[in-house]
Design a protein around this motif. Structure first.
Motif, PDB file in Angstrom:
ATOM      1  N   ALA A  30       2.871  17.357  -1.444  1.00 41.10           N
ATOM      2  CA  ALA A  30       2.147  16.090  -1.525  1.00 41.10           C
ATOM      3  C   ALA A  30       2.050  15.432  -0.155  1.00 41.10           C
ATOM      4  N   LEU A  31       3.132  15.507   0.606  1.00 34.20           N
ATOM      5  CA  LEU A  31       3.119  14.900   1.937  1.00 34.20           C
ATOM      6  C   LEU A  31       2.282  15.725   2.901  1.00 34.20           C
ATOM      7  N   GLU A  32       2.277  17.023   2.723  1.00 34.65           N
ATOM      8  CA  GLU A  32       1.419  17.859   3.559  1.00 34.65           C
ATOM      9  C   GLU A  32      -0.054  17.513   3.350  1.00 34.65           C
ATOM     10  N   ALA A  33      -0.421  17.219   2.101  1.00 32.54           N
ATOM     11  CA  ALA A  33      -1.819  16.930   1.764  1.00 32.54           C
ATOM     12  C   ALA A  33      -2.193  15.459   1.951  1.00 32.54           C
ATOM     13  N   ALA A  34      -1.232  14.604   2.226  1.00 30.91           N
ATOM     14  CA  ALA A  34      -1.485  13.167   2.324  1.00 30.91           C
ATOM     15  C   ALA A  34      -2.358  12.850   3.545  1.00 30.91           C
ATOM     16  N   PRO A  35      -3.221  11.847   3.432  1.00 31.58           N
ATOM     17  CA  PRO A  35      -4.085  11.487   4.566  1.00 31.58           C
ATOM     18  C   PRO A  35      -3.302  10.848   5.709  1.00 31.58           C
ATOM     19  N   ARG A  50       8.700  15.308  10.688  1.00 38.11           N
ATOM     20  CA  ARG A  50       7.650  16.333  10.715  1.00 38.11           C
ATOM     21  C   ARG A  50       6.260  15.715  10.738  1.00 38.11           C
ATOM     22  N   PHE A  51       6.055  14.648   9.982  1.00 41.64           N
ATOM     23  CA  PHE A  51       4.715  14.090   9.847  1.00 41.64           C
ATOM     24  C   PHE A  51       4.488  12.834  10.681  1.00 41.64           C
ATOM     25  N   ALA A  52       5.427  12.508  11.553  1.00 36.65           N
ATOM     26  CA  ALA A  52       5.268  11.312  12.391  1.00 36.65           C
ATOM     27  C   ALA A  52       4.044  11.434  13.286  1.00 36.65           C
ATOM     28  N   SER A  53       3.759  12.645  13.763  1.00 34.67           N
ATOM     29  CA  SER A  53       2.604  12.839  14.650  1.00 34.67           C
ATOM     30  C   SER A  53       1.280  12.619  13.936  1.00 34.67           C
ATOM     31  N   GLU A  54       1.292  12.617  12.606  1.00 31.60           N
ATOM     32  CA  GLU A  54       0.082  12.379  11.818  1.00 31.60           C
ATOM     33  C   GLU A  54       0.030  10.937  11.317  1.00 31.60           C
ATOM     34  N   ASP A  55       0.899  10.105  11.890  1.00 27.88           N
ATOM     35  CA  ASP A  55       0.949   8.680  11.539  1.00 27.88           C
ATOM     36  C   ASP A  55       1.228   8.444  10.057  1.00 27.88           C
ATOM     37  N   LYS A  56       1.938   9.370   9.423  1.00 26.83           N
ATOM     38  CA  LYS A  56       2.361   9.171   8.037  1.00 26.83           C
ATOM     39  C   LYS A  56       3.718   8.475   8.083  1.00 26.83           C
ATOM     40  N   GLU A  57       3.767   7.299   7.503  1.00 29.78           N
ATOM     41  CA  GLU A  57       5.018   6.535   7.493  1.00 29.78           C
ATOM     42  C   GLU A  57       5.805   6.917   6.242  1.00 29.78           C
ATOM     43  N   ILE A  58       6.967   7.541   6.434  1.00 33.93           N
ATOM     44  CA  ILE A  58       7.765   8.064   5.320  1.00 33.93           C
ATOM     45  C   ILE A  58       9.153   7.452   5.392  1.00 33.93           C
ATOM     46  N   GLY A  76       0.793  -1.225   0.000  1.00 38.98           N
ATOM     47  CA  GLY A  76       0.000   0.000   0.000  1.00 38.98           C
ATOM     48  C   GLY A  76       0.822   1.271   0.000  1.00 38.98           C
ATOM     49  N   VAL A  77       2.151   1.146  -0.142  1.00 39.86           N
ATOM     50  CA  VAL A  77       3.010   2.333  -0.120  1.00 39.86           C
ATOM     51  C   VAL A  77       2.840   3.163  -1.388  1.00 39.86           C
ATOM     52  N   ASN A  78       2.946   4.478  -1.245  1.00 37.00           N
ATOM     53  CA  ASN A  78       2.973   5.404  -2.380  1.00 37.00           C
ATOM     54  C   ASN A  78       4.424   5.739  -2.684  1.00 37.00           C
ATOM     55  N   VAL A  79       4.848   5.471  -3.901  1.00 32.68           N
ATOM     56  CA  VAL A  79       6.231   5.764  -4.295  1.00 32.68           C
ATOM     57  C   VAL A  79       6.253   7.118  -4.991  1.00 32.68           C
ATOM     58  N   LEU A  80       7.000   8.047  -4.414  1.00 36.36           N
ATOM     59  CA  LEU A  80       7.067   9.425  -4.900  1.00 36.36           C
ATOM     60  C   LEU A  80       8.523   9.766  -5.176  1.00 36.36           C
ATOM     61  N   VAL A  81       8.842  10.105  -6.430  1.00 35.58           N
ATOM     62  CA  VAL A  81      10.243  10.337  -6.796  1.00 35.58           C
ATOM     63  C   VAL A  81      10.422  11.678  -7.498  1.00 35.58           C
ATOM     64  N   HIS A  82      11.641  12.142  -7.471  1.00 35.66           N
ATOM     65  CA  HIS A  82      12.035  13.380  -8.140  1.00 35.66           C
ATOM     66  C   HIS A  82      12.282  13.090  -9.624  1.00 35.66           C
ATOM     67  N   PRO A  83      11.963  14.041 -10.528  1.00 30.96           N
ATOM     68  CA  PRO A  83      12.171  13.790 -11.967  1.00 30.96           C
ATOM     69  C   PRO A  83      13.627  13.718 -12.404  1.00 30.96           C
ATOM     70  N   GLU A  84      14.580  13.921 -11.492  1.00 25.91           N
ATOM     71  CA  GLU A  84      15.984  13.668 -11.817  1.00 25.91           C
ATOM     72  C   GLU A  84      16.311  12.177 -11.760  1.00 25.91           C
ATOM     73  N   CYS A  85      15.351  11.351 -11.333  1.00 20.92           N
ATOM     74  CA  CYS A  85      15.571   9.900 -11.319  1.00 20.92           C
ATOM     75  C   CYS A  85      15.531   9.353 -12.744  1.00 20.92           C
ATOM     76  N   LYS A  86      16.064   8.145 -12.916  1.00 23.71           N
ATOM     77  CA  LYS A  86      16.080   7.510 -14.232  1.00 23.71           C
ATOM     78  C   LYS A  86      14.653   7.305 -14.748  1.00 23.71           C
ATOM     79  N   HIS A  87      14.527   7.242 -16.077  1.00 16.49           N
ATOM     80  CA  HIS A  87      13.212   7.142 -16.693  1.00 16.49           C
ATOM     81  C   HIS A  87      12.452   5.906 -16.221  1.00 16.49           C
ATOM     82  N   GLU A  88      13.134   4.777 -16.099  1.00 16.95           N
ATOM     83  CA  GLU A  88      12.440   3.553 -15.690  1.00 16.95           C
ATOM     84  C   GLU A  88      11.955   3.633 -14.251  1.00 16.95           C
ATOM     85  N   VAL A  89      12.664   4.394 -13.407  1.00 15.13           N
ATOM     86  CA  VAL A  89      12.234   4.588 -12.018  1.00 15.13           C
ATOM     87  C   VAL A  89      11.005   5.483 -11.972  1.00 15.13           C
TER      88      VAL A  89
END
Length: 392
Positions: A301-306, A326-334, A272-285
């Motif tokens: 995106a992380l600020e708006a995440a549930p 920063r978001f540990a108190s909101e139970d967001k696992e990063i 159920g993890v959301n994979v979020l990457v920077h566009p400097e990553c390789k195309h296949e990533v």
């Protein structure tokens, strides 16, 4: 038996640089700062930094890039990505000193956008950028000669990533091109294709390829890779004539390490993890990720995440760790996308001892580590930056 003769091998300029036997004054990496640094074990470093900053008052404005250490970020007046920080500096003309806690090309951009009365200071001149180092003015000039010989130069518009030296920005401005950030790369490419038929994208191949293919619907066959270390860039005239995107062979040392295996591994470990990457990553990533965006996009995106959501982030570790806290108190696992720890090593050269040394020197009336772009380079680099600012 024939006696082996000694090889008459002359070390190349690059080899001499790597051996530390020569110096390149135009190198993005810079040199070590002069003076005696305080010990990193000094328990009074935080108090010393605070005291020097208070003594300077409004005369100093400290900028902190998102990838900086927490020990440095705590003293930043503003934080952000490279372009945001350069604009923030330009918006503070009353500040006599701009202390840029980032890397060399960022400080150059700040110097270009600020007034002559302001001094931009980089706490450690050795804080460079490996990506920016991958395109030198001489190499890019040679590339333009190759494009000219292939008969396509008059069709090519250069677009240079913000993560480039002032020399490359000036080349871009002089040849009718623009600068882009990871946030506005698509707009920059759209503008460039209105000016010409082809784009020379410098110096990050991955941002150029991802923007062209993922965001603009081009094919991978529309892109060719120019390698400055090969004759004619390793390309034929026909390849250059057929290409829409001529990508420079450069990359980010941090973002380039993420792999499809990293994505598959984290999905297996964190259902159920959301994979979020920077566009400097390789195309296949990028293709394997759920979300792709700039540093600012990642933060928003992380600020708006549930609450309770899970995220694996493919960008520099200092930022990922800061967001996780920063978001540990909101139970967001990063978590960091790769299992191997990886900081931006050159960004991390700006540490608390260097910042203390810088602030105390300025407070004592001694200007150190000033970054100055020469007027001719500044003129054309600013032109390229202004074209970016004018993008719709």
């Amino acid at each position: 038996m024939t006696t082996a003769q000694p090889l008459d091998v002359q070390p190349t300029p690059l080899a001499l640089l790597l051996l530390g036997r020569e110096a390149d004054p135009r190198s993005e990496r810079g040199v070590e700062c002069p003076g005696d640094l305080p010990s990193p074990s000094d328990p009074d470093l935080v108090a010393r930094a605070r005291a020097a900053k208070e003594k300077l008052g409004d005369r100093v404005f400290v900028l902190g890039h998102h990838y900086q250490r927490d020990e440095v970020i705590q003293f930043a007046d503003v934080t952000g990505d490279s372009f945001k920080l350069a604009r923030d500096a330009a918006a503070r003309p009353e500040a006599e000193y701009i202390v840029f806690c980032g890397v060399h090309f960022m400080a150059e951009s700040a110097d270009i956008l600020t007034t002559d009365a302001q001094a931009v200071v980089l706490p450690d001149l050795a804080a460079g950028c490996s990506m920016a180092d991958m395109a030198t003015a001489e190499q890019v000039a040679e590339c333009w000669d190759v494009l000219t010989e292939a008969g396509v130069a008059d069709q090519v518009v250069p677009v240079s990533y913000m993560n480039s030296s002032a020399d490359i920005k000036a080349f871009t401005g002089k040849h009718g091109g623009t600068i882009c950030t990871s946030s506005n790369a698509k707009r920059a490419l759209e503008w460039a294709f209105e000016q010409g038929e082809k784009i020379l994208f410098l110096p990050d191949q991955h941002l150029g390829r991802n923007t062209a293919v993922r965001d603009m619907g081009m094919s991978l066959d529309d892109c060719v890779l120019y390698n400055p270390h090969k004759p004619n860039g390793g390309l034929t005239a026909e390849q250059l004539r057929n290409a829409k995107m001529i990508l420079w062979r450069g990359h980010c040392s941090v973002h380039g390490r993420f792999s499809v295996e990293s994505v598959e591994d984290v999905r297996a470990r964190m259902p159920g993890v959301n994979v979020l990457v920077h566009p400097e990553c390789k195309h296949e990533v990028v293709a394997a990720a759920d979300h792709v965006g700039s540093t600012e996009y990642i933060i928003k995106a992380l600020e708006a995440a549930p609450r309770g959501s899970k995220w694996a982030i493919g960008t520099e570790l200092n930022l990922v760790r800061r967001l996780a806290n920063r978001f540990a108190s909101e139970d967001k696992e990063i978590v960091f996308l790769d299992k191997t720890v990886c900081f931006c090593s050159t960004m991390n050269r700006i540490d608390l001892p260097h910042l203390v040394w810088t602030l105390e020197s300025l407070a004592d009336g001694k200007l150190v580590n000033r970054i100055e772009v020469d007027p001719e380079t500044e003129k054309y680099a600013k032109l390229a930056l202004e074209r970016m600012l004018a993008l719709p």
